[in-house]
Motif scaffolding. Structure first.
Motif, PDB file in Angstrom:
ATOM      1  N   ASP A 168       0.814  -1.212   0.000  1.00 34.53           N
ATOM      2  CA  ASP A 168       0.000   0.000   0.000  1.00 34.53           C
ATOM      3  C   ASP A 168       0.849   1.264   0.000  1.00 34.53           C
ATOM      4  N   ASP A 169       2.163   1.128   0.082  1.00 32.83           N
ATOM      5  CA  ASP A 169       3.066   2.269  -0.008  1.00 32.83           C
ATOM      6  C   ASP A 169       4.040   2.020  -1.150  1.00 32.83           C
ATOM      7  N   LEU A 197      -4.094  -5.530  -1.439  1.00 33.69           N
ATOM      8  CA  LEU A 197      -3.897  -4.202  -1.990  1.00 33.69           C
ATOM      9  C   LEU A 197      -5.093  -3.299  -1.711  1.00 33.69           C
ATOM     10  N   PRO A 198      -4.911  -1.970  -1.702  1.00 33.32           N
ATOM     11  CA  PRO A 198      -6.042  -1.061  -1.608  1.00 33.32           C
ATOM     12  C   PRO A 198      -7.049  -1.359  -2.723  1.00 33.32           C
ATOM     13  N   GLY A 199      -8.331  -1.275  -2.393  1.00 35.63           N
ATOM     14  CA  GLY A 199      -9.364  -1.557  -3.374  1.00 35.63           C
ATOM     15  C   GLY A 199      -9.775  -3.006  -3.408  1.00 35.63           C
ATOM     16  N   GLY A 338      -9.859   4.049   3.631  1.00 36.60           N
ATOM     17  CA  GLY A 338      -8.731   4.522   2.842  1.00 36.60           C
ATOM     18  C   GLY A 338      -7.760   3.410   2.484  1.00 36.60           C
ATOM     19  N   GLY A 339      -6.632   3.824   1.935  1.00 38.11           N
ATOM     20  CA  GLY A 339      -5.658   2.870   1.423  1.00 38.11           C
ATOM     21  C   GLY A 339      -4.979   2.016   2.479  1.00 38.11           C
ATOM     22  N   TYR A 340      -4.963   2.472   3.741  1.00 41.10           N
ATOM     23  CA  TYR A 340      -4.313   1.710   4.812  1.00 41.10           C
ATOM     24  C   TYR A 340      -5.309   0.933   5.664  1.00 41.10           C
ATOM     25  N   ARG A 341      -6.523   0.774   5.160  1.00 39.27           N
ATOM     26  CA  ARG A 341      -7.576   0.179   5.991  1.00 39.27           C
ATOM     27  C   ARG A 341      -7.242  -1.216   6.490  1.00 39.27           C
TER      28      ARG A 341
END
Length: 364
Positions: A168-169, A197-199, A338-341
């Protein structure tokens, strides 16, 4: 240590005050950072023969077989000769058959970390020639040592196990991919598990294609190993206990040998002053963490530091007794969407488990 004050409305209950994490600023030498890259206490005794495959999931049985063979294949000397004098005197270098890496591809709670730790234990090399850590711990190691020194330090290893490889980074992904490329060139075998992954929230598994695409040039070095199954952690676990009062938590801290006691906002501020690579050392000698005035985490930087602390506490099986906001309300809806959920959900899950472990600290 000073004598403890009386808890409001109560008589003194201990002769010494509890510890305060906020008063500690550990300085960890580089050699300790590397030496501590071993399976955490929670997985110190796991082995392949203690993994209980689901009889309805043949991929779990296959995973044990493949990983056992992978460990056996690492019994030859390091291709560069590193470490040879210590544990393979007289042998000629023997290359590992097949890919130098394995990726454990499966959903939550199917035992990937158990299997990864079992691989570390089963690999016939001295502990000093094997490394085990999370993706975050690896990036923290690079931050503490520098890239070149990390490459030099790990190049003589036989095996590097990376749990919870995070994509995610993008910056960290490129950093670690570059590091692993250098280690593969040096003959270090790799094993990894990963997060989603995010999403991808709700899919329950990461998908090897995503992992192999993100690490690009390294993909040819990994053999994906699919592990199907249900999350064992969802089987009959009791609900998390409700938060206690500040008075109950304070009293328990004074009554528990080796407990720490801090108010939550102050602890969050303190984490900003301690490098995440030292969060494990921050808990040295602590047998229980007691927190008062738990509040919503104010921003994402603070939240990510809390995630690292939660991981270190979970690895070390340190109970967490808390007063204030329930742990499932620590992070805002924006953070959880968000992306770090995935990190935040993991932290909630682990802190909840540690809160459950702390129930016995409160007098009924």
């Amino acid at each position: 240590m000073s004598s403890s004050p009386a808890v409001p409305g109560q008589s003194p209950i201990a002769e010494t005050a509890p510890l305060s994490l906020c008063a500690l600023e550990p300085h960890v030498p580089a050699d300790r950072l590397v030496a501590e890259m071993v399976p955490p206490p929670r997985f110190d005794t796991v082995r392949f023969d203690t993994y209980v495959p689901d009889p309805d999931q043949p991929s779990q049985v296959e995973a044990v077989k493949v990983l056992s063979g992978f460990a056996t294949g690492l019994g030859g000397a390091h291709p560069t000769g590193a470490g040879k004098r210590k544990w393979f005197v007289g042998r000629k270098p023997a290359p590992v058959a097949g890919p130098l890496g394995v990726y454990l591809d499966g959903g939550y709670g199917v035992g990937k970390t158990h299997l990864l730790a079992s691989l570390w234990h089963a690999t016939p090399a001295a502990p000093s020639l094997k490394a085990f850590g999370t993706f975050v711990e690896l990036t923290n190691l690079v931050g503490a040592l520098g890239f070149q020194q990390t490459v030099q330090t790990l190049s003589g290893h036989r095996l590097l196990c990376i749990d919870e490889f995070e994509l995610d980074d993008p910056g960290d992904t490129v950093l670690v991919s570059s590091l692993l490329s250098r280690l593969v060139e040096a003959g270090v075998a790799l094993a990894a598990t990963s997060n989603t992954l995010p999403g991808k929230l709700g899919e329950g598994r990461f998908a090897a294609a995503d992992f192999l695409r993100e690490i690009q040039g390294l993909s040819s070095h990994f053999r994906p190993l699919r592990i199907d199954g249900e999350d064992y952690r969802h089987r009959g676990l009791p609900e998390a206990p409700a938060p206690y009062s500040d008075e109950q938590v304070t009293r328990a801290a004074y009554a528990t040998a080796g407990a720490s006691l801090d108010d939550f906002p102050s602890l969050l501020d303190h984490l900003a002053r301690v490098h995440p690579s030292r969060y494990g050392a921050l808990t040295d000698g602590v047998r229980a963490v007691c927190l008062t005035d738990v509040q919503p985490v104010p921003d994402q930087s603070t939240a990510l530091r809390l995630v690292v602390l939660a991981d270190r506490l979970y690895d070390r099986e340190i109970p967490v007794l808390a007063a204030g906001l329930p742990f499932d309300r620590l992070f805002s809806d924006e953070m959880l969407n968000g992306g770090y959920r995935k990190k935040y959900f993991r932290a909630i899950s682990r802190l909840t488990a540690l809160a459950r472990d702390a129930k016995g600290l409160v007098a009924q």
